[in-house]
Write a protein that holds these residues in place. Structure first.
Motif, mmCIF file in Angstrom:
data_model
loop_
_atom_site.group_PDB
_atom_site.id
_atom_site.type_symbol
_atom_site.label_atom_id
_atom_site.label_comp_id
_atom_site.label_asym_id
_atom_site.label_seq_id
_atom_site.Cartn_x
_atom_site.Cartn_y
_atom_site.Cartn_z
ATOM 1 N N HIS A 1 55.988 32.025 44.688
ATOM 2 C CA HIS A 1 56.764 32.259 45.365
ATOM 3 C C HIS A 1 57.874 33.486 45.439
ATOM 4 O O HIS A 1 58.149 34.036 46.570
ATOM 5 C CB HIS A 1 57.901 30.983 45.561
ATOM 6 N N ALA B 1 60.179 28.406 49.235
ATOM 7 C CA ALA B 1 60.403 29.663 49.981
ATOM 8 C C ALA B 1 61.475 29.992 50.321
ATOM 9 O O ALA B 1 61.991 31.084 50.112
ATOM 10 C CB ALA B 1 59.154 29.831 51.026
ATOM 11 N N ASP C 1 53.293 30.695 54.934
ATOM 12 C CA ASP C 1 53.175 30.036 53.685
ATOM 13 C C ASP C 1 52.363 28.740 54.051
ATOM 14 O O ASP C 1 52.803 27.577 53.850
ATOM 15 C CB ASP C 1 54.361 29.673 53.011
#
Length: 520
Positions: A268, A295, A364
């Motif tokens: 991350h 994130a 993501d």
């Protein structure tokens, strides 16, 4: 007798058609969960089912007498095999290496038995109506049942009951057809008492399976995940599992590891801080996926961020990110921050209809193992994103492993570079839980990095070193001395030429599946 028989038989057609489609969907879904590649497994299951239904239809010609009794026997068999299908598939995958053999056997048995049903019922109805009317009514009820199943499975059954309970419910539905016909036509069935007794016993078994289905799933999942299972939940879109071993919390979606709390920061930090440091501004941030909130946690370390929009398809995942204690401890309550806006929507549709501009876009999402995900790595999607990036904006996407899926990684890179020519930068990291992993980062010109001249990686290294030093963020992985290595790839991970991933070809899925197949 005729007026009573026809409605009952047509109702039976409707129910068995519903059950037949549900069995197909269950086996396809479970195969996709365990083995990936939903396109392949749905295609194979449907094709094999139809083939064996053809076999069953042909075999029905050898049944000439006692058609009603044969039909009831078929329903009992279907309820036994179909109702236990999910149990058998979990058993085969968890405790043996013969999952595909078990799946094929189930498809063969269920498809053949289902193929025998409709011809038998058509011949029974034909005794009281013309062939034209019999075929029209039987097929119309058959298609209506199929429609109901295709709608009910993804919208109701799967998210509320899960695969195991759904299978037992469908088995009980099949059994109800046997009970209904046995009781109403008992005068024509010499052995109706025996049939009802068998139905009663089987019904008790299926009901017990339904009641204890969570325990059964938990038992098998313990073999699959090894660690203690804190949560197992079936949403409308995926199977969500959280496990714990000592201090290591892990998230799995459809059996695929999404993060380990021991090393998630190594994933991350590059995903978030590289684009955040390279963007001209960072007031408006868009995160596609990332429903776990990890994130978002990193984005919120920047005081200049005004709003973070998180777009995740699955509301169950974002609810867990907002409320589950283990996730809250990891994401530091990020999804509950007043600067964060959560949107449960398909990422492609959201970007396509968005009107706002974003300084940073962080993608993501899971790996591109099916078309629903593959489109989010396509040239056309990056073109949509480019329209929503502000001047000097930066977009980054997770891009699978440049080692385990080399062609897939570089396909994503080349596809992104089609839209951001000369301003797309590949990034490589090492995450112990995953192994070598990669991202691709691109910038909207004019920005902080400019082609041509000094190579993009050197520009990025210089800017990031200065920026990270200035911000002094509490990072555990990224530091100025290792930045240069993020943009260097070993020989076995170096760039290769690939086709570009487009909506019309979805070539990325082929690269991805071919690459990972070598390691399974």
């Amino acid at each position: 007798m005729t007026t009573r028989r026809i409605p009952v038989l047509l109702t039976s057609v409707f129910i068995i058609a519903t059950c037949g489609i549900l069995y197909e969907l269950l086996i396809s879904t479970i195969s996709s969960y365990f083995q990936g590649s939903s396109i392949l497994h749905f295609s194979l299951v449907i094709g094999l089912f139809l083939s064996f239904m053809g076999v069953g239809s042909y075999l029905s010609r050898y049944l000439e007498k006692d058609l009603l009794q044969w039909f009831i026997r078929l329903e009992i068999l279907l309820s036994l095999i179909g109702g236990g299908a999910t149990f058998l598939l979990y058993l085969a995958f968890s405790l043996t290496s013969y999952f595909y053999g078990a799946a094929f056997l189930l498809i063969a048995l269920l498809g053949t038995l289902i193929g025998i049903e409709i011809p038998i019922l058509t011949r029974v109805v034909r005794q009281y109506e013309s062939l034209r009317d019999a075929m029209a009514k039987v097929l119309s009820f058959d298609y209506l049942g199929a429609l109901l199943a295709s709608v009910a499975f993804p919208l109701i059954l799967l998210p509320t009951l899960g695969t195991m309970r759904t299978a037992f419910v469908v088995g009980l539905l099949n059994l109800s057809v046997a009970v209904l016909n046995t009781w109403l036509f008992r005068a024509e069935l010499p052995s109706y008492r025996r049939l009802l007794a068998v139905c009663g016993g089987l019904g008790a078994v299926l009901l017990a399976g339904f009641i204890y289905s969570f325990q059964l799933v938990g038992f098998f999942e313990q073999f699959l995940y090894r660690d203690e299972i804190m949560l197992s939940r079936q949403s409308a879109y995926q199977q969500i599992v959280l496990t714990r071993w000592n201090k290591d919390v892990r998230l799995f979606l459809n059996g695929n590891l999404q993060f380990s709390s021991r090393d998630e920061y190594r994933y991350h930090e590059p995903l978030v801080h590289l684009p955040m440091q390279l963007a001209l501004n960072r007031e408006q941030v868009l995160i596609l996926g990332g429903g776990d909130g990890l994130a978002v946690r990193e984005v919120l370390r920047y005081p200049g961020v005004e709003q973070v929009t998180v777009v995740d398809l699955d509301p169950e995942m974002t609810r867990l990110g907002q409320g589950h204690p283990a996730l809250l401890a990891l994401n530091e309550g990020a999804l509950n921050n007043p600067r964060v806006k959560v949107v449960n929507e398909d990422a492609y549709g959201f970007v396509e209809h968005a009107s706002d501009y974003y300084d940073v876009v962080i993608i993501d999402l899971p790996d591109p193992h099916d078309t629903a995900l593959g489109k989010l790595y396509a040239v056309e999607f990056y073109e949509l994103l480019a329209k929503r990036l502000s001047v000097g904006g930066v977009v980054i996407t997770q891009s699978t492993s440049p080692y385990f899926a080399r062609e897939a990684f570089w396909c994503i890179h080349h596809s992104m570079n089609e839209v951001f020519p000369g301003l797309t930068l590949p990034v490589g990291v090492f995450v112990p839980s995953f192994g070598p992993w990669g991202f691709n980062l691109a910038m909207q010109a004019p920005g902080r990095l400019q082609p041509p001249g000094v190579p993009l990686a050197e520009q990025a290294d210089s800017l990031l070193s200065a920026s990270l030093s200035a911000y002094n963020l509490p990072l555990r992985y990224l530091h100025t001395d290792m930045l240069e290595g993020l943009f260097v790839f070993d020989g076995d991970m170096a760039a290769v030429e690939t086709e570009r991933n487009r909506l019309e070809n979805q070539v990325l899925i082929r690269y991805y599946e071919a690459s990972w197949a070598q390691w399974r």
